[in-house]
Design a protein around this motif. Structure first.
Motif, mmCIF file in Angstrom:
data_model
loop_
_atom_site.group_PDB
_atom_site.id
_atom_site.type_symbol
_atom_site.label_atom_id
_atom_site.label_comp_id
_atom_site.label_asym_id
_atom_site.label_seq_id
_atom_site.Cartn_x
_atom_site.Cartn_y
_atom_site.Cartn_z
ATOM 1 N N ASN A 296 -25.316 13.990 -24.349
ATOM 2 C CA ASN A 296 -24.653 15.172 -23.797
ATOM 3 C C ASN A 296 -23.998 14.823 -22.475
ATOM 4 O OD1 ASN A 296 -26.720 15.424 -21.834
ATOM 5 N ND2 ASN A 296 -26.611 17.635 -21.970
ATOM 6 N N THR A 297 -23.554 15.828 -21.762
ATOM 7 C CA THR A 297 -22.780 15.647 -20.548
ATOM 8 C C THR A 297 -23.512 14.816 -19.506
ATOM 9 O OG1 THR A 297 -21.897 17.829 -20.983
ATOM 10 C CG2 THR A 297 -21.449 16.920 -18.825
ATOM 11 N N SER A 298 -24.810 15.042 -19.335
ATOM 12 C CA SER A 298 -25.521 14.409 -18.234
ATOM 13 C C SER A 298 -26.655 13.486 -18.651
ATOM 14 C CB SER A 298 -26.083 15.494 -17.310
ATOM 15 O OG SER A 298 -26.979 16.308 -18.034
ATOM 16 N N CYS A 299 -26.955 13.397 -19.939
ATOM 17 C CA CYS A 299 -28.078 12.555 -20.334
ATOM 18 C C CYS A 299 -27.879 12.026 -21.750
ATOM 19 C CB CYS A 299 -29.398 13.314 -20.241
ATOM 20 S SG CYS A 299 -29.566 14.609 -21.470
ATOM 21 N N ALA A 300 -28.707 11.065 -22.091
ATOM 22 C CA ALA A 300 -28.731 10.519 -23.447
ATOM 23 C C ALA A 300 -30.158 10.090 -23.714
ATOM 24 C CB ALA A 300 -27.779 9.345 -23.573
ATOM 25 N N GLY A 301 -30.481 9.877 -24.959
ATOM 26 C CA GLY A 301 -31.834 9.433 -25.236
ATOM 27 C C GLY A 301 -32.070 9.165 -26.702
ATOM 28 N N GLU A 302 -33.154 8.458 -26.945
ATOM 29 C CA GLU A 302 -33.639 8.228 -28.297
ATOM 30 C C GLU A 302 -34.987 8.911 -28.392
ATOM 31 O OE1 GLU A 302 -33.714 4.043 -28.940
ATOM 32 O OE2 GLU A 302 -31.542 3.910 -29.068
ATOM 33 N N PHE A 303 -35.167 9.695 -29.412
ATOM 34 C CA PHE A 303 -36.352 10.519 -29.541
ATOM 35 C C PHE A 303 -36.999 10.264 -30.882
ATOM 36 C CE2 PHE A 303 -32.918 12.554 -27.264
ATOM 37 C CZ PHE A 303 -33.493 12.703 -26.013
ATOM 38 N N MET A 304 -38.260 10.621 -30.969
ATOM 39 C CA MET A 304 -38.958 10.498 -32.238
ATOM 40 C C MET A 304 -39.497 11.861 -32.644
ATOM 41 S SD MET A 304 -41.082 7.007 -32.034
ATOM 42 C CE MET A 304 -40.332 5.530 -31.417
ATOM 43 N N ALA A 305 -39.362 12.147 -33.920
ATOM 44 C CA ALA A 305 -39.920 13.367 -34.495
ATOM 45 C C ALA A 305 -40.886 12.942 -35.588
ATOM 46 C CB ALA A 305 -38.809 14.249 -35.063
ATOM 47 N N ILE A 306 -41.963 13.702 -35.725
ATOM 48 C CA ILE A 306 -42.985 13.370 -36.713
ATOM 49 C C ILE A 306 -43.233 14.586 -37.603
ATOM 50 C CG2 ILE A 306 -44.911 13.994 -35.176
ATOM 51 C CD1 ILE A 306 -46.413 11.549 -36.442
ATOM 52 N N LYS A 307 -43.438 14.319 -38.873
ATOM 53 C CA LYS A 307 -43.696 15.385 -39.839
ATOM 54 C C LYS A 307 -45.192 15.416 -40.143
ATOM 55 C CE LYS A 307 -41.918 17.196 -44.207
ATOM 56 N NZ LYS A 307 -41.008 16.926 -45.323
ATOM 57 N N VAL A 308 -45.801 16.560 -39.843
ATOM 58 C CA VAL A 308 -47.236 16.738 -40.062
ATOM 59 C C VAL A 308 -47.435 18.001 -40.892
ATOM 60 C CG1 VAL A 308 -49.479 17.075 -38.950
ATOM 61 C CG2 VAL A 308 -47.737 15.645 -37.839
ATOM 62 N N PHE A 309 -48.094 17.863 -42.015
ATOM 63 C CA PHE A 309 -48.356 18.982 -42.924
ATOM 64 C C PHE A 309 -47.078 19.772 -43.233
ATOM 65 C CE2 PHE A 309 -52.516 18.419 -40.749
ATOM 66 C CZ PHE A 309 -53.199 17.929 -41.841
ATOM 67 N N GLY A 310 -45.986 19.049 -43.453
ATOM 68 C CA GLY A 310 -44.737 19.659 -43.878
ATOM 69 C C GLY A 310 -43.877 20.242 -42.777
ATOM 70 N N LYS A 311 -44.267 20.083 -41.517
ATOM 71 C CA LYS A 311 -43.483 20.634 -40.404
ATOM 72 C C LYS A 311 -43.171 19.524 -39.397
ATOM 73 C CE LYS A 311 -43.366 24.288 -37.042
ATOM 74 N NZ LYS A 311 -43.987 25.434 -36.449
ATOM 75 N N TRP A 312 -41.936 19.529 -38.861
ATOM 76 C CA TRP A 312 -41.496 18.523 -37.913
ATOM 77 C C TRP A 312 -41.851 18.924 -36.489
ATOM 78 C CZ3 TRP A 312 -39.810 13.752 -38.933
ATOM 79 C CH2 TRP A 312 -39.418 13.472 -40.240
ATOM 80 N N PHE A 313 -42.303 17.943 -35.698
ATOM 81 C CA PHE A 313 -42.659 18.125 -34.293
ATOM 82 C C PHE A 313 -42.039 17.002 -33.468
ATOM 83 C CE2 PHE A 313 -46.113 19.932 -36.755
ATOM 84 C CZ PHE A 313 -46.326 21.151 -36.130
ATOM 85 N N VAL A 314 -41.865 17.264 -32.166
ATOM 86 C CA VAL A 314 -41.422 16.211 -31.257
ATOM 87 C C VAL A 314 -42.606 15.280 -31.023
ATOM 88 C CG1 VAL A 314 -40.596 15.677 -28.941
ATOM 89 C CG2 VAL A 314 -39.744 17.703 -30.134
ATOM 90 N N TYR A 315 -42.401 13.996 -31.280
ATOM 91 C CA TYR A 315 -43.452 13.003 -31.057
ATOM 92 C C TYR A 315 -43.246 12.306 -29.710
ATOM 93 C CZ TYR A 315 -46.298 8.833 -31.726
ATOM 94 O OH TYR A 315 -47.203 7.826 -31.570
ATOM 95 N N ARG A 316 -42.030 11.858 -29.473
ATOM 96 C CA ARG A 316 -41.691 11.217 -28.201
ATOM 97 C C ARG A 316 -40.334 11.733 -27.770
ATOM 98 N NH1 ARG A 316 -39.703 5.593 -28.332
ATOM 99 N NH2 ARG A 316 -37.945 6.256 -27.142
ATOM 100 N N TYR A 317 -40.270 12.201 -26.548
ATOM 101 C CA TYR A 317 -39.038 12.776 -26.014
ATOM 102 C C TYR A 317 -38.746 12.082 -24.699
ATOM 103 C CZ TYR A 317 -35.683 16.467 -24.850
ATOM 104 O OH TYR A 317 -34.550 17.176 -24.537
ATOM 105 N N HIS A 318 -37.760 11.223 -24.707
ATOM 106 C CA HIS A 318 -37.418 10.489 -23.496
ATOM 107 C C HIS A 318 -35.906 10.476 -23.357
ATOM 108 C CE1 HIS A 318 -37.632 7.580 -20.283
ATOM 109 N NE2 HIS A 318 -36.687 6.898 -20.897
ATOM 110 N N ARG A 319 -35.443 10.966 -22.241
ATOM 111 C CA ARG A 319 -34.005 10.908 -22.005
ATOM 112 C C ARG A 319 -33.759 10.392 -20.605
ATOM 113 N NH1 ARG A 319 -32.041 17.187 -21.625
ATOM 114 N NH2 ARG A 319 -33.189 17.685 -19.750
ATOM 115 N N TRP A 320 -32.571 9.884 -20.394
ATOM 116 C CA TRP A 320 -32.225 9.335 -19.101
ATOM 117 C C TRP A 320 -30.871 9.877 -18.669
ATOM 118 C CZ3 TRP A 320 -33.106 6.624 -23.564
ATOM 119 C CH2 TRP A 320 -31.996 6.109 -24.213
ATOM 120 N N ALA A 321 -30.684 9.936 -17.367
ATOM 121 C CA ALA A 321 -29.435 10.461 -16.816
ATOM 122 C C ALA A 321 -28.331 9.433 -16.985
ATOM 123 C CB ALA A 321 -29.607 10.810 -15.344
#
Length: 139
Positions: A99-124
């Motif tokens: 986006n305008t001010s940041c970027a990042g690589e993130f991980m999402a994990i699926k547990v019991f059929g629903k997706w959750f944020v596992y790792r959320y890291h972004r940098w300016a």
């Protein structure tokens, strides 16, 4: 590995939700998820009293990150491009956000059929610069 189009979108959606939560108070947020507009259901779910979510396609010349890079008018908007990259394991995905001010690589994990944020890291990141111009400034 059983991977559906729904999994691709849902893993990116959970990262988009987190971005909107972190952007609380910024009135208008424009989203592109996996190169298309978010669904109305998603927009209604993640829109809060302080922030409104819009489709990035509402902005002329800003619908892709490449267009965003070329069009300086896009830089005045809070735009996020969220893209599923790959499945790392059966229920663990890598998602990118720019986006305008940041970027990042993130991980999402699926547990019991629903997706959750596992790792959320972004940098300016700073504004992009044109190293080479057609007409260099006169001296």
């Amino acid at each position: 590995m059983n991977l559906s189009a729904e999994d691709l979108d849902q893993s990116a959606n959970v990262i988009a939700r987190r971005f909107v939560d972190d952007s609380e108070g910024k009135k208008d947020i424009y989203l592109s998820i996996n190169y298309h507009d978010p669904t109305d259901d998603l927009k209604n779910t993640i829109t809060s009293n302080k922030s409104r979510v819009h489709n990035v396609s509402e902005l002329d010349g800003c619908s892709s990150f490449l267009e965003y890079e070329k069009n300086k008018e896009c830089h005045k908007y809070n735009i996020a491009y969220v893209t599923f990259e790959r499945m790392l394991f059966r229920y663990l995905s890598e998602v990118k956000l720019c986006n305008t001010s940041c970027a990042g690589e993130f991980m999402a994990i699926k547990v019991f059929g629903k997706w959750f944020v596992y790792r959320y890291h972004r940098w300016a990141v700073g504004p992009t610069m044109n190293i080479m111009e057609d007409d260099p400034p006169a001296k």
